[in-house]
Structures are given as structure tokens and as C-alpha cells.
Design a protein around this motif. Sequence first.
Motif, PDB file in Angstrom:
ATOM      1  N   ILE B 531       0.846  -1.203   0.000  1.00  0.00           N
ATOM      2  CA  ILE B 531       0.000   0.000   0.000  1.00  0.00           C
ATOM      3  C   ILE B 531       0.883   1.255   0.000  1.00  0.00           C
ATOM      4  N   LEU B 532       0.849   1.980  -1.094  1.00  0.00           N
ATOM      5  CA  LEU B 532       1.686   3.174  -1.202  1.00  0.00           C
ATOM      6  C   LEU B 532       0.963   4.406  -0.695  1.00  0.00           C
ATOM      7  N   HIS B 533      -0.265   4.590  -1.145  1.00  0.00           N
ATOM      8  CA  HIS B 533      -1.007   5.804  -0.782  1.00  0.00           C
ATOM      9  C   HIS B 533      -2.031   5.450   0.269  1.00  0.00           C
ATOM     10  N   LYS B 534      -1.577   5.442   1.525  1.00  0.00           N
ATOM     11  CA  LYS B 534      -2.381   4.937   2.633  1.00  0.00           C
ATOM     12  C   LYS B 534      -3.708   5.683   2.797  1.00  0.00           C
ATOM     13  N   SER B 535      -3.644   7.022   2.695  1.00  0.00           N
ATOM     14  CA  SER B 535      -4.861   7.811   2.931  1.00  0.00           C
ATOM     15  C   SER B 535      -5.946   7.455   1.922  1.00  0.00           C
ATOM     16  N   ASP B 536      -5.540   7.236   0.697  1.00  0.00           N
ATOM     17  CA  ASP B 536      -6.508   7.020  -0.375  1.00  0.00           C
ATOM     18  C   ASP B 536      -7.355   5.778  -0.158  1.00  0.00           C
ATOM     19  N   VAL B 537      -6.801   4.783   0.587  1.00  0.00           N
ATOM     20  CA  VAL B 537      -7.548   3.532   0.757  1.00  0.00           C
ATOM     21  C   VAL B 537      -8.084   3.391   2.178  1.00  0.00           C
ATOM     22  N   GLY B 538      -8.073   4.510   2.911  1.00  0.00           N
ATOM     23  CA  GLY B 538      -8.575   4.433   4.294  1.00  0.00           C
ATOM     24  C   GLY B 538      -7.578   3.794   5.222  1.00  0.00           C
ATOM     25  N   GLY B 539      -6.309   3.913   4.908  1.00  0.00           N
ATOM     26  CA  GLY B 539      -5.272   3.308   5.736  1.00  0.00           C
ATOM     27  C   GLY B 539      -4.743   4.231   6.811  1.00  0.00           C
ATOM     28  N   VAL B 540      -5.334   5.412   6.963  1.00  0.00           N
ATOM     29  CA  VAL B 540      -4.944   6.356   8.028  1.00  0.00           C
ATOM     30  C   VAL B 540      -6.203   6.737   8.803  1.00  0.00           C
ATOM     31  N   LEU B 541      -6.236   6.445  10.087  1.00  0.00           N
ATOM     32  CA  LEU B 541      -7.419   6.783  10.887  1.00  0.00           C
ATOM     33  C   LEU B 541      -7.008   7.788  11.964  1.00  0.00           C
ATOM     34  N   LEU B 542      -7.697   8.938  11.965  1.00  0.00           N
ATOM     35  CA  LEU B 542      -7.324  10.056  12.830  1.00  0.00           C
ATOM     36  C   LEU B 542      -8.235  10.133  14.058  1.00  0.00           C
ATOM     37  N   LYS B 543      -7.813  10.969  15.003  1.00  0.00           N
ATOM     38  CA  LYS B 543      -8.650  11.361  16.146  1.00  0.00           C
ATOM     39  C   LYS B 543      -9.165  10.164  16.944  1.00  0.00           C
ATOM     40  N   LEU B 544      -8.328   9.204  17.187  1.00  0.00           N
ATOM     41  CA  LEU B 544      -8.736   8.085  18.043  1.00  0.00           C
ATOM     42  C   LEU B 544      -8.594   8.566  19.484  1.00  0.00           C
ATOM     43  N   GLU B 545      -9.745   8.526  20.241  1.00  0.00           N
ATOM     44  CA  GLU B 545      -9.777   9.244  21.521  1.00  0.00           C
ATOM     45  C   GLU B 545      -9.609   8.337  22.731  1.00  0.00           C
ATOM     46  N   ASP B 546      -9.764   6.986  22.562  1.00  0.00           N
ATOM     47  CA  ASP B 546      -9.552   6.101  23.704  1.00  0.00           C
ATOM     48  C   ASP B 546      -9.090   4.731  23.200  1.00  0.00           C
ATOM     49  N   GLU B 547      -8.759   3.870  24.143  1.00  0.00           N
ATOM     50  CA  GLU B 547      -8.198   2.575  23.791  1.00  0.00           C
ATOM     51  C   GLU B 547      -9.163   1.758  22.945  1.00  0.00           C
ATOM     52  N   GLY B 548     -10.465   1.861  23.291  1.00  0.00           N
ATOM     53  CA  GLY B 548     -11.483   1.114  22.541  1.00  0.00           C
ATOM     54  C   GLY B 548     -11.453   1.469  21.059  1.00  0.00           C
ATOM     55  N   GLN B 549     -11.361   2.766  20.776  1.00  0.00           N
ATOM     56  CA  GLN B 549     -11.332   3.209  19.370  1.00  0.00           C
ATOM     57  C   GLN B 549     -10.089   2.668  18.659  1.00  0.00           C
ATOM     58  N   VAL B 550      -8.958   2.636  19.380  1.00  0.00           N
ATOM     59  CA  VAL B 550      -7.722   2.128  18.773  1.00  0.00           C
ATOM     60  C   VAL B 550      -7.876   0.634  18.458  1.00  0.00           C
ATOM     61  N   GLN B 551      -8.403  -0.120  19.444  1.00  0.00           N
ATOM     62  CA  GLN B 551      -8.614  -1.557  19.241  1.00  0.00           C
ATOM     63  C   GLN B 551      -9.510  -1.801  18.033  1.00  0.00           C
ATOM     64  N   HIS B 552     -10.583  -1.031  17.962  1.00  0.00           N
ATOM     65  CA  HIS B 552     -11.534  -1.191  16.881  1.00  0.00           C
ATOM     66  C   HIS B 552     -10.872  -0.878  15.525  1.00  0.00           C
ATOM     67  N   ALA B 553     -10.101   0.209  15.507  1.00  0.00           N
ATOM     68  CA  ALA B 553      -9.458   0.631  14.265  1.00  0.00           C
ATOM     69  C   ALA B 553      -8.438  -0.417  13.794  1.00  0.00           C
ATOM     70  N   PHE B 554      -7.664  -0.958  14.752  1.00  0.00           N
ATOM     71  CA  PHE B 554      -6.644  -1.943  14.388  1.00  0.00           C
ATOM     72  C   PHE B 554      -7.295  -3.202  13.807  1.00  0.00           C
TER      73      PHE B 554
END
Lengths: 690, 690
Positions: B531-554
Motif C-alpha cells: 500500500i503506497l497511498h495509505k490515505s486514499d484507501v482508508g489506511g490512516v485513521l485520525l482522532k482516536l480518543e480512547d483505547e477502545g477506538q484504537v482496538q476497533h481501528a486496528f
Amino acid sequence: MASPSSSTFDRLFKPKTIAVFGSVKQNKIGHQLVTQLTDGKFPGSILAVNPKGESPESFPAIPGVPRLSQAPFPPDLALIAVPAQFVDSVIRSCGEAGVPFAVVFTSGFSEIGNRDEEDRLKETADIYGLRLIGPNCAGIMDTHAGMYASIEVRALPGKTAFVTQSGAVGGAVLALAEIRGIGFSKFISYGNRVDIGEVELLEYLESDPDTEVIALYLESLQNGREFMRAVSRVSRSKPVLIIKAGRSVSGLRAASSHTGSLAGSDEIFAAMIRQSGALRIPGMEEMLDLCDGLTSLPRLKGDRVVVVTNSGGPGILTSDRAEELGLKVKESPPHLREELKAFLPNHCAFANPIDLTVEGTQEGYRRTLQVVLGSEYDAAIAINVATPFLDSAALAEGILEAASSQKQPKPLAAVFMAGEIVEDGIERLQKGGIPVFPTGERAAFVLSKMYEYTLRSASAESALEQAAGGEPAPLPFPNEAPILEPEALSFLEEQGFPFPEHRYITDAEQIPEAVRNLRFPLVLKVVSAQILHKSDVGGVLLKLEDEGQVQHAFADMARRFGRQGFQGAMLYRQVMEGLEIIAGIKQDPTFGPVVLVGAGGVLTELVQDSAVRIAPFGTGEAEDMLSELKTNRILAGYRGSTALDRGALADLLVRLSDLAVRHPAIRELDFNPIFLHQRGLLIGDVRIIL
Amino acid sequence: MASPSSSTFDRLFKPKTIAVFGSVKQNKIGHQLVTQLTDGKFPGSILAVNPKGESPESFPAIPGVPRLSQAPFPPDLALIAVPAQFVDSVIRSCGEAGVPFAVVFTSGFSEIGNRDEEDRLKETADIYGLRLIGPNCAGIMDTHAGMYASIEVRALPGKTAFVTQSGAVGGAVLALAEIRGIGFSKFISYGNRVDIGEVELLEYLESDPDTEVIALYLESLQNGREFMRAVSRVSRSKPVLIIKAGRSVSGLRAASSHTGSLAGSDEIFAAMIRQSGALRIPGMEEMLDLCDGLTSLPRLKGDRVVVVTNSGGPGILTSDRAEELGLKVKESPPHLREELKAFLPNHCAFANPIDLTVEGTQEGYRRTLQVVLGSEYDAAIAINVATPFLDSAALAEGILEAASSQKQPKPLAAVFMAGEIVEDGIERLQKGGIPVFPTGERAAFVLSKMYEYTLRSASAESALEQAAGGEPAPLPFPNEAPILEPEALSFLEEQGFPFPEHRYITDAEQIPEAVRNLRFPLVLKVVSAQILHKSDVGGVLLKLEDEGQVQHAFADMARRFGRQGFQGAMLYRQVMEGLEIIAGIKQDPTFGPVVLVGAGGVLTELVQDSAVRIAPFGTGEAEDMLSELKTNRILAGYRGSTALDRGALADLLVRLSDLAVRHPAIRELDFNPIFLHQRGLLIGDVRIIL
């Protein structure tokens, strides 16, 4: 100013008799003038009048010119070169004798602070209806009339009228032109401009059949708006070239002390040039190049230029410059290459520049130029870089043949480099009507300015209509100074300027009803004639989120500003989103009301992004202002963001222009910031100075 | 390339015997060369060798020159103008005979795509150690040796060596110079540069006692870094002027097709000029003006210029241009005015420009110039705008007297306008060593470039040390391509580049420990070689506010990118505040590794704000890069805001420069954005291409 119909200037430029007032001693201006007139073979009569009584008979009789005593009386033109203290009495005697025009060479008037004496000359002349050029000038010439009433180098005949405030610049231009073989129809050095100035001269030259191009050297203007109107009208039919001195601080200092009048800000001058369809020229050499091009070439219709050369390097330097100046040096299309390959050797370069190589022949130049001028290109530059062993005269013939075989002529400029080895070729080209420039870069400059003229002379027309017919009558401003925010707002809203919803609160009891009709957050601003900078004294309170906060803020203001003329407060809906723009009105001492627009917020000074125009103007000019801004890229929808309401902003500028002209009492007006949205805009704050 | 010590070029420029190979028929290059050599009174012997067997005896014997048969053998220099297919065999015979140098005039090699044949010439020459100039060139001249082995106009003697890739530009410059009376020490047209090129010529000219100034016309460079090093060293002692053709798209197209080699990007070329202390010149006329100034005037120590004139207008135009070009035209201080008023009439202007008016005398010029050159001004421009009735020769004498009476000479340039009436004056000035320019604007240009030389030649010295001694040895990049973010980060952090706190998560179980050590909000970026262009394919997730959101995103990423080489994700502390800057490394085909810096975020394209330098460079150059940015105003603390950490940014640029040189495997590296703070900075994202 009693301005006679300009056709009467004919007696000024084509006089039958000239009287010269001044010492006829060797090296004196009187003597120089008579020498110039006789050397130039003035076809009329010359009366040499020496107030000191020295004999004018020391001048030889000119064959074919009547003896002095036989000259028709009164003379059409007096040339006055007597000492400053005698000028007024000479003007009086000229007036009494019925002389209609006088050129005053003598210096020592307003340029050294002696304005009273200068004004007296004008008063005396006015009594008799005598019109004056000067004082402190270098005289006038009309090459088509053989009339050289000037101490400068005699101009060659040509089609450019050169009008200059500085006699020395005039002299330098004439001498540089002589080297290049460039001529003039008229030369007018008008010096301190006590009477006849640039405006009347422009009006006269507009219909002068000998003049096709008008070139001006200016240091200051007497009436900027009149001048702008004259330039706008004249430039529809004849290009008007302007060198404006005093761009820099030191230059301005010298220009001011030099002419005794304040030079305007350079940005506003540049706007005037742009709006009126004139061409601004940086210096004397560029001016001569452009005069040469404009008087010898047909109009340039488009921006596509082709370079035909016999050497790569100079061809590249030429296209580099052309593109830097906004012309297009597009690669030749395949069909054109095929046509060229049919008769040019393979080692040539066909892309554009088209390089015939050092082996390029008369025939090669002729056929290549015929093909490219018959194609989609709008103009061609033919370059010959000669060696001592090359027959440049033959190449010149090839170029001339191509030019003369054009059915619909397009501009064709030549560059022959350099020196003795190309003299013969240059002479042939010039005789055949092809202008020759010292370098390809200078040819590119000329074409770029010719194209600018094509573009601008069209828009100048509408500017003129706007400026002449469409100029609204001035109205008094409805209020006396100082103007308070509630009054300013209601006046501006009537004129169609959009502000965020607001209420004027003079009593706390009005607050509940006001907040019901406005959306939070709100802003409260104190209203008082005594407070100019509201923010600095805590007179602006932001982010009020509920009625309680508004009540509290109002009470606080009433308390704090009670002794400073507190008259209430303005309650606004707080606007923050949108692109920040600033716009406003200023009164310029030279050009009157002007309208400015620029990037607001942090961009204001960072990108120094602003545009100015002289009011009044219409939507086209307002759009042009916005195009000039770097912020224009944001307006148009930058990097995928949605486009902003450019039309609303252009509309606001036109309204400001109208306001500026109708209400000259407004000395300064600022909208800062304006919030520009995808649909519409809102003015965040306003400041008016009457 | 076997490069002999440059002193051996003496036989090239000062040969005792020259052999000319080519047809001696009228109009053939061979004939032209012999004619030029004899007309130029070449003091050595000329051997005319005609492969076709036509008699060279048709050339007249030159008095004082030995008969052909008496010429020393072997010749020092062969001039080859035979048809292309015979050049190689002529080189071979020259080599066999022991001729050390040959100039090949013949065209028809790489410039028309015939590179193989051109390479063969070099191979043949190398066998014998024969050094070549050309092919496809216009020859060489050494005016001090009376050696004119060229088909172009014979140069007048002078102190400038002119080195040109284009023979035609060379010819044009020589012809333009002849008109102006400007001379050269050497002329070298090196054409296709199969062997001797600009670098070796610069090295030779550095120690050439006849040469004080070196002027180059370039279309392309063979080895940008070697050239840069040579210019950096030479410009410490002698000004190096460069005209670079191919700035525009069309110019570049022509330059490429013209020389068969790719011209570098113009911004990088400009950086090279700036870093190496050379002077960039837009065109031929400007080059001649500057050569004239540099070879006849003392060095300009400062930027304060005074204008002394006898007419207002040209004085104003001169100071306008001088200030536009960065010089200072400061008002004269009171003590100076008092000094001037002691001997000048009252009607003069004393501010600067100092206007002696048309009544200015020899004595007036002399005393005024003596006073101003003895004051705090660093240079003076003396302008005389003559009328036909003015004794310009006397004014020239006044200027000469002032110049020669200087104890510590400062530059004094003259402008005499114009034409025949000032010819005598100009001649006197030139003979007295005062350069005379056609307009004041051009004199101002010369002084501005002279001042640039003063500034740059000092900094070039450090650039040279940096480039020569300080250049670190290249290292291999530790990883194979494609490089993943975790590896890139750990490599770059080792090199001292600062990133926000982060953890590499390869397993969801690592998340609780990771979030305990990072501050929210967090950013999660996918790690995958595919994956070269991470943002274009939804490979960058911003504003994760707690551990739950990070777990979910991963978990979400692992699922979505499972089939696209998912190797985990980088978890970063999210940085938003700070000024956005971009910086990076690029490999330029001509100059090798370069470092760029510019405004980031919305400003990037809006203000087109970027600076580039060729690596390696030190802190001084990095600071200079930042000064070049418009954003520099924000860095310095704009509109009352606190200053940002300029030092940290300069340090980052130096680190990038070092990285670029040590790791040539990095083809491209981008830090975008960098968040610059009041203290320090953080790199928000990185992209590396190997």
C-alpha cells in the motif's frame, strides 16, 4: 482653463512665422534655436527678436525664406529664451501683437520654488488668449512641417509623437533614436506645464494624421482623472506608451523636488495604465523598440509566436524571454513540420525555434517564414546571427520577400546580429518596413507589449464609457462626521452591502427581543463617538453564548464607557467561517476615489496580495481585479475545495466603486474582514472616515 | 577523462604553429580560418593542409612569418574543418604526428543525433593523448597572443574570457562588443564538448594572467557537481558570469534538441549559481555591460549609490532602477549638502540624485564627484544628457579628474547620452578607464551585480569547503526497497530527525501498553509493502480518543488489508498545532542530491513558496534558504506572534543535506507536513523512495 478646440494647435506645430526672443550670441539658447530652425530648413519665416538690441542680422539669410522684414505678422509662434525676469513682459508684448502660441524655454520658475512668478506668466497670457508651453522646457518639433523649435537633436521623420515632461529625457531619447534610425512625427517637451499639458496634447494627437503612436514620459500629473479619460479614449485608436519616473523612494524624492508636485502612489498609477489601455514602459530603450514595432508592424492578434533562426543559442534566449513575458512559443504541429521538411535540409530543427542552422539561405528564410506566417502562429521573429563570411543582405531579402507576400499581414520582426557585418542587411530590412532589434529578447518584449495593447485597447473602451458616460453625480454623505456604527450600517445596507444580522441596543430592555431573533454566539460592540479603536479599550466582546452573558456584557459596557459618550451597543450574530477578504475605498490625491481588495487574515501581509482600481468601474474590471490576486486560486476552488462566491465579491467591488464616486465625502472606508462563502458573503466589520 | 595539468593549455591558446585542415576555396571554412589568422597578424606559422590537394600556396606569404616549409613541426594546434566523414582520419594523422590540440569546426555529429561518430573522434584522439575542442564549434581566440582561430568577428583585446557552448551566441556577443569597444582576453566556442569542456576551461582560466573576468554561455552541463566545485573555487578570485539558456519550456525544448543532453531544472540551476558565488545574467547586452564594469572598475564594497546628473529625468529613472535592483540611493546627509552648496549654484538639487542642471560644468562634475566619492557612498553614477550645444568632452574631463584623484578608489560609472554629440566624451572616458553605459538603468544593473559579487564571492568560499573537504562518503541505505514506515522511522530517528511518539503495533495485545505511554488523540496508519497511498484507501485513521477506538481501528485494518500484505500499524500521537512546513530530498540528474523546503498546508501552492539547495551545505546556507522563503516572515514572529524555532528547521535542512549525500540510494524523501513550534519541530509524515 480656457481650452480652444484642439485643431487650433495646428498653428503651434505648423507655424508660418516664428519669432525667437533671446540673445543671439553664440552658445545662447536664442542663437541655438535660430540655428536649429535654419539648419532644419524651416520653410516659413523666422523673426529673431533680441530684447538687448543685438543685431539679428548676424544670421545668414536662408535661400527661399523671406527676409525678416517680409515675414507675415503677427507670428504664429513665439519662442522665448530671455532671462526669467523678462519673460512676463515678452509674453505681454506677444499677447498685444496677437501671437497665439508661445514656448517658454527659460527656467527658474516653479522648479526652483518660484511658483508665483510662474503663475503670473499664465495670468498675463490669459488676458490675451495666448497659449503657453513651458516654462523650463526643451521646445517642440514637427518633423512633417520641418519645424525644429528645440535645442535638442533634430528628430528624424516618423510616426510617433513623443511628449515629455523632462527636456533632458526628450533629448536623450531623440539622440538614442537617431542612432537606431527611428523617427518621430512630433516632439513636445512641456516642462513645468503652466498651461498646455499632457491632456490637451493627447486630445490633439488623437486626430493628428501624422501620428500613429503616442509616447509619454511623465514625472507627475496635474489632473489624474482627466488624464485617464483622455488616455482611455486615445488608446482605442492609437497606442499610448508611458514611462513613469519616480517609482522608488529616491526616484519619488527627486521627482517631487524636480516638479514641485506630489507624484501618486505607483500601484494606483499602474492601475490607471491598466484600466485606460495604455502600455507602461520601463525605460527609454524599451520605448524606442516598441515605437519602432508599433509604427512598422500590423497589429498582433494573438500570443502565439514562432522563432526562425540560423543559430540555436540566440533562438533559445529569445523563446525563454518570450515565454517569461507571457507569449506562447508552442511546438510546431506535425502538419507544419511536414511542410517544412519538404524543402529544408534534415539537419534543421523544426520544433520552434525553427533552426535553419548556419547554412540557412535566402530561399530557406523566405519559404520557412511564408509557411509559418501562413499557419496558426500570430507573429514571427526572424533571427540572423551572422559571421563575417555570411551574406546577410541576401537573408534580409528572403525575409522581405516573405513579409511582402503575406495576404493577411502578421507581425514579422527581425534580429540581425551584430555590428558592421549586418549593417547592409539591417538597412534593407528597415527600408522595407521590417523593424530590426538588437537582440531577440528585445524583439520578444516588443511583441509582448503589442499583444498587451491588443488586449487592453478593447477593455479600455468599456473603461472609458464607464468613466465618461457612466460616472454618477456626487451626492453628499447623509451624516456629519464622526459617523456611528448604527448609522453607517443602515446607510450601507440601503446600498446593498450585506452584514450579519444585528440589533442596535440602547436599553437593556431591548435585549430579550433582540436575542430571540439572532442566533448565538453573539458579539457586542460599544457605540460611542468618542471611542475610535473599540477593541483596544475592551469595547468588543465576543462569543456571548446566552442572553445572560449579553445582559452582563451590556451592563458592563454602560458602566465602563458611561463617561465616554456611551450611546448603546451593536449586537451581532458572530460570523467566523469563510475566507477572509479585505476591501475598501481610498481617496488618491491624483486619481480621486480608488477601490482596493486583498487577502485578509494572516495572508494579508504574508502574500502582500492586493489589487486596486480607480473608480468608477464595472463588473469586467472587478473580475479583472480578482484575477490579479494570488487568492484568486482559492476563490476558484483550490485543491478540490468548493469554489467561493466570486460573483458576490465582484459585485461588492462594483458597489464600492459606485459608493466612492457618489459620496466623495467618504475619505476612507474599510471592510475588514469580509467573510466570503460558497454562496454570498458577509461584512464582519466596517470603518468609515469622512 | 585524462586531464593534463591545465598549464599545458598554453600550447592551445599560444601556439607557435597552426595547421589548418580544410578546403582553401573561397567561402569555405578552411579558407576563412587562414584569412582570419593572417588578417589578425598571427605571429607564428600557418600550415594550410588540404586533403583534396588544392594548393595552400594561394595564400600570400605574411611578412615576418616563416614560409610554410620553414614552420616548426609538429604544429601545436590543428584546426579541422574537413567534411564530417574525414574528421576521424584527420585526427588520427594529427595524433600520429604528435599534435597536442585540435579544434574541430565541422558539424554533423551529436547535434543531429550522430553520437557514435562523435564518440569515435574522442576514442581516436585518446589513443594519442590529443585533446579536442568541438566538434561543431566556432573556434578559439587569444587576443593577447594575436591568435584568431575562429570564423567569428575578431575580438578586441580585453580582460574577459568568454566561453560559449553556442558558436552563434559567441559570434553575436563579439559583434555587439566590437560596437561598444569592449574586448576579450580569450574566446572559446566549445560546441558539442566531446573532450575539453567548461570545467577544465574554468580551471585553466582561474590562473590565466590575461583574464580577470570569466563569462559563460551554457545550454547544458555534463557534470553539474564538478562544474559547481570549479565555479565555487574560481569565483573567489575572478567573477564568473553565466547566461543559461533553456529557462522556459520552449527554450528547454530547443536546448535539449540542440545539444542532445537534458537541461536541468531552472530552480536548481539558480541554486547552484547562488551557492557557488557566480552571477547569473539574463542576456548578451547585460553580460557585456557587466564585463565592462567588472574589468574597468574597482570592487564595490557596499550598496550605497549616489547619482550625479545634469538632468532630472534620467537621474530619476536611474535611481528607480537602482532601488528596484536592491541598491540604496540614500538622501545625501546634511554635512554633504553643505559641502556641495559651498561651490554649486543654488538651483541645483542636492538630495541624490544630485542634479547639476543643464548648466553643470567640468568643474562642477569634478568637485561634486570628489565630494560624494570621499563620503559614505560606495559608488557613483555620473550622467550627462547632452544637447548638441553642450561641451561633453569637457564634462568627461571633469569626471576623469575626479576618478583619478581618488585615494581609495570606488566604482565610478558614466552615462553619456547619446549619439554623435557625446562620442568624443565617451572615447575620452573609456580611454581613461571609466566604463560608459548607454542608459543609467544599465549602469544601475552593473553596480547591482557587482555588489552581488562582493556578497556572494565571500559565501562561495564556505560553500566550496563544504563541497570539497566536507563532503561525506556515500553509504548504502540499510534497507532494500520498498522501505516500510517502522524501518524508515527508526533509521531517521537514529539520524536525529524528530517524530511524534509512536509504537509499532503488530498484534492487538500490544495496544493497552502502547496507549498508556502515548497521549490521546492518536493516529493509526497501516503498514504494508503493497500500500503506497495509505490515505486514499482508508489506511490512516485520525482522532482516536480512547483505547477502545484504537482496538476497533486496528481490528478493522487487519480485516480490510489482510490480503494486501498487512504487517501491522503505526500508532502515533496526533500532532496538529504548529506551522506546516514541507522539506525533502530529490536527486537532480545534473547536480545530484538537492534539498528542498517550503510552506506547507494551504500555503504550499498558493504562495509557491519554496527554496532549494544542492547538498551538501552547512547552517549558513540553510539559514539563507529560509530567508528566501516568504514564510520567513512567519518564522520570525509575524504580526506580534511569537517567533518559531528557525534554528531547529535550519538544523533539519542540514541533516537532510547530510543524509542526501551519505545515502545516494534515497531517490526521493518527503517530510510533509513538518509541524514547526516555538521550540522544536515534529515530522508529521514521511515518504521515502529508494
